[in-house]
Design a protein around this motif. Structure first.
Motif, PDB file in Angstrom:
ATOM      1  N   LYS A 126      15.932  -1.199 -16.425  1.00  0.00           N
ATOM      2  CA  LYS A 126      17.220  -1.187 -17.123  1.00  0.00           C
ATOM      3  C   LYS A 126      17.454   0.210 -17.655  1.00  0.00           C
ATOM      4  O   LYS A 126      16.573   0.825 -18.236  1.00  0.00           O
ATOM      5  N   SER A 127      18.654   0.708 -17.400  1.00  0.00           N
ATOM      6  CA  SER A 127      19.056   2.015 -17.905  1.00  0.00           C
ATOM      7  C   SER A 127      20.469   1.873 -18.445  1.00  0.00           C
ATOM      8  O   SER A 127      21.398   1.586 -17.683  1.00  0.00           O
ATOM      9  N   GLY A 128      20.611   2.020 -19.731  1.00  0.00           N
ATOM     10  CA  GLY A 128      21.929   1.814 -20.332  1.00  0.00           C
ATOM     11  C   GLY A 128      22.338   0.367 -20.205  1.00  0.00           C
ATOM     12  O   GLY A 128      21.585  -0.542 -20.548  1.00  0.00           O
ATOM     13  N   ASP A 129      23.528   0.138 -19.672  1.00  0.00           N
ATOM     14  CA  ASP A 129      24.062  -1.223 -19.536  1.00  0.00           C
ATOM     15  C   ASP A 129      23.692  -1.892 -18.214  1.00  0.00           C
ATOM     16  O   ASP A 129      24.054  -3.045 -17.996  1.00  0.00           O
ATOM     17  N   TYR A 130      23.019  -1.164 -17.325  1.00  0.00           N
ATOM     18  CA  TYR A 130      22.816  -1.674 -15.969  1.00  0.00           C
ATOM     19  C   TYR A 130      21.349  -1.711 -15.574  1.00  0.00           C
ATOM     20  O   TYR A 130      20.517  -1.000 -16.120  1.00  0.00           O
ATOM     21  N   HIS A 131      21.087  -2.533 -14.571  1.00  0.00           N
ATOM     22  CA  HIS A 131      19.777  -2.553 -13.924  1.00  0.00           C
ATOM     23  C   HIS A 131      19.859  -1.730 -12.639  1.00  0.00           C
ATOM     24  O   HIS A 131      20.908  -1.684 -11.995  1.00  0.00           O
ATOM     25  N   PHE A 132      18.736  -1.111 -12.304  1.00  0.00           N
ATOM     26  CA  PHE A 132      18.618  -0.351 -11.073  1.00  0.00           C
ATOM     27  C   PHE A 132      17.265  -0.645 -10.461  1.00  0.00           C
ATOM     28  O   PHE A 132      16.326  -1.043 -11.151  1.00  0.00           O
ATOM     29  N   VAL A 133      17.150  -0.441  -9.164  1.00  0.00           N
ATOM     30  CA  VAL A 133      15.868  -0.538  -8.480  1.00  0.00           C
ATOM     31  C   VAL A 133      15.438   0.881  -8.123  1.00  0.00           C
ATOM     32  O   VAL A 133      16.151   1.579  -7.391  1.00  0.00           O
ATOM     33  N   LEU A 134      14.316   1.286  -8.684  1.00  0.00           N
ATOM     34  CA  LEU A 134      13.723   2.575  -8.327  1.00  0.00           C
ATOM     35  C   LEU A 134      12.818   2.341  -7.128  1.00  0.00           C
ATOM     36  O   LEU A 134      11.869   1.564  -7.195  1.00  0.00           O
ATOM     37  N   CYS A 135      13.124   2.988  -6.024  1.00  0.00           N
ATOM     38  CA  CYS A 135      12.335   2.857  -4.807  1.00  0.00           C
ATOM     39  C   CYS A 135      11.363   4.035  -4.773  1.00  0.00           C
ATOM     40  O   CYS A 135      11.788   5.199  -4.824  1.00  0.00           O
ATOM     41  N   THR A 136      10.069   3.732  -4.688  1.00  0.00           N
ATOM     42  CA  THR A 136       9.068   4.797  -4.660  1.00  0.00           C
ATOM     43  C   THR A 136       8.184   4.642  -3.437  1.00  0.00           C
ATOM     44  O   THR A 136       8.025   3.547  -2.894  1.00  0.00           O
ATOM     45  N   LYS A 137       7.625   5.757  -3.018  1.00  0.00           N
ATOM     46  CA  LYS A 137       6.655   5.789  -1.909  1.00  0.00           C
ATOM     47  C   LYS A 137       5.400   6.476  -2.392  1.00  0.00           C
ATOM     48  O   LYS A 137       5.460   7.383  -3.224  1.00  0.00           O
ATOM     49  N   LYS A 138       4.299   6.042  -1.837  1.00  0.00           N
ATOM     50  CA  LYS A 138       3.025   6.696  -2.135  1.00  0.00           C
ATOM     51  C   LYS A 138       3.009   8.071  -1.488  1.00  0.00           C
ATOM     52  O   LYS A 138       3.385   8.233  -0.335  1.00  0.00           O
ATOM     53  N   GLU A 139       2.600   9.075  -2.262  1.00  0.00           N
ATOM     54  CA  GLU A 139       2.457  10.433  -1.701  1.00  0.00           C
ATOM     55  C   GLU A 139       1.063  10.607  -1.176  1.00  0.00           C
ATOM     56  O   GLU A 139       0.110  10.132  -1.740  1.00  0.00           O
ATOM     57  N   GLU A 147       0.807  -1.226   0.000  1.00  0.00           N
ATOM     58  CA  GLU A 147       0.000   0.000   0.000  1.00  0.00           C
ATOM     59  C   GLU A 147       0.840   1.278   0.000  1.00  0.00           C
ATOM     60  O   GLU A 147       0.392   2.313  -0.463  1.00  0.00           O
ATOM     61  N   GLU A 148       2.057   1.219   0.520  1.00  0.00           N
ATOM     62  CA  GLU A 148       2.881   2.413   0.681  1.00  0.00           C
ATOM     63  C   GLU A 148       4.137   2.451  -0.180  1.00  0.00           C
ATOM     64  O   GLU A 148       4.724   3.514  -0.367  1.00  0.00           O
ATOM     65  N   HIS A 149       4.600   1.305  -0.683  1.00  0.00           N
ATOM     66  CA  HIS A 149       5.877   1.230  -1.395  1.00  0.00           C
ATOM     67  C   HIS A 149       5.726   0.478  -2.708  1.00  0.00           C
ATOM     68  O   HIS A 149       5.009  -0.519  -2.788  1.00  0.00           O
ATOM     69  N   PHE A 150       6.441   0.950  -3.705  1.00  0.00           N
ATOM     70  CA  PHE A 150       6.526   0.263  -4.987  1.00  0.00           C
ATOM     71  C   PHE A 150       7.972   0.391  -5.467  1.00  0.00           C
ATOM     72  O   PHE A 150       8.421   1.462  -5.833  1.00  0.00           O
TER      73      PHE A 150
END
Length: 140
Positions: free
Chosen positions: A127-140, A119-122
Motif C-alpha cells: 500500500k502506498s498512499g490511497d492505493y495498492h500496487f504490486v512490486l514485481c522483483t527478480k533475483k539478481e 526461486e527467481e521472482h518475488f
C-alpha cells in the motif's frame, strides 16, 4: 479417541503452516530482489490515477530499489544506493510479511502480501498512499 483425533488434526495443521512459513523464508533469504515493475493489482477496479502513479513509481522511486532478507530476520531495503534496515516476520502461513523498524517497533509496521514467490521472482502487494500496487522483483 475423539481427543486424540482433534490433537492430531491440530498438530498436522500447525505443521503444514510452519512448513509454508519456512518455505517462504527459504525462498526469500540471501538474494537481491530488484524491483523491475510496478503494477496495479489485477482485481482492482480501473482507476487512471492509480495507473499513472504505478507508472510514476516505476520510473521514479522504484527505478533503483532492491530488497534483501537475511538471517536473524534482518531486512535491508536499498533505495537509490542508500541502505536502510529493519526486521521482518512471516505471517499468515507464508502469505504476509511484516516489515518493522530495526528495533521491531510495530508502530512503523508495513504489511506486504506475497503475490508470487519462486526461486527467481518475488511479487508483493503493498500500500502506498490511497492505493495498492504490486512490486514485481527478480533475483539478481
Amino acid at each position: 479417541m475423539t481427543k486424540l483425533r482433534i490433537f492430531l488434526a491440530v498438530s498436522i495443521a500447525l505443521l503444514a503452516q510452519a512448513c509454508n512459513t519456512g518455505k517462504t523464508d527459504e525462498l526469500l533469504k540471501h538474494k537481491h530482489w530488484r524491483v523491475y515493475d510496478v503494477k496495479v493489482p489485477a482485481n482492482d477496479p480501473y482507476n487512471i490515477t492509480q495507473i499513472t502513479q504505478a507508472r510514476d513509481l516505476k520510473d521514479g522511486y522504484y527505478s533503483n530499489v532492491f530488497y534483501q532478507f537475511l538471517d536473524d530476520k534482518l531486512f535491508i531495503a536499498t533505495i537509490d544506493n542508500k541502505p536502510d534496515s529493519g526486521r521482518y516476520h512471516i505471517l499468515s502461513n507464508g502469505k504476509v510479511i511484516s516489515v518493522t523498524a530495526s528495533n521491531g517497533d510495530r508502530k512503523f509496521e508495513n504489511l506486504v502480501t506475497v503475490v508470487r514467490l519462486d526461486e527467481e521472482h518475488f511479487d508483493m502487494k503493498v500500500k502506498s498512499g490511497d492505493y495498492h500496487f504490486v512490486l514485481c522483483t527478480k533475483k539478481e
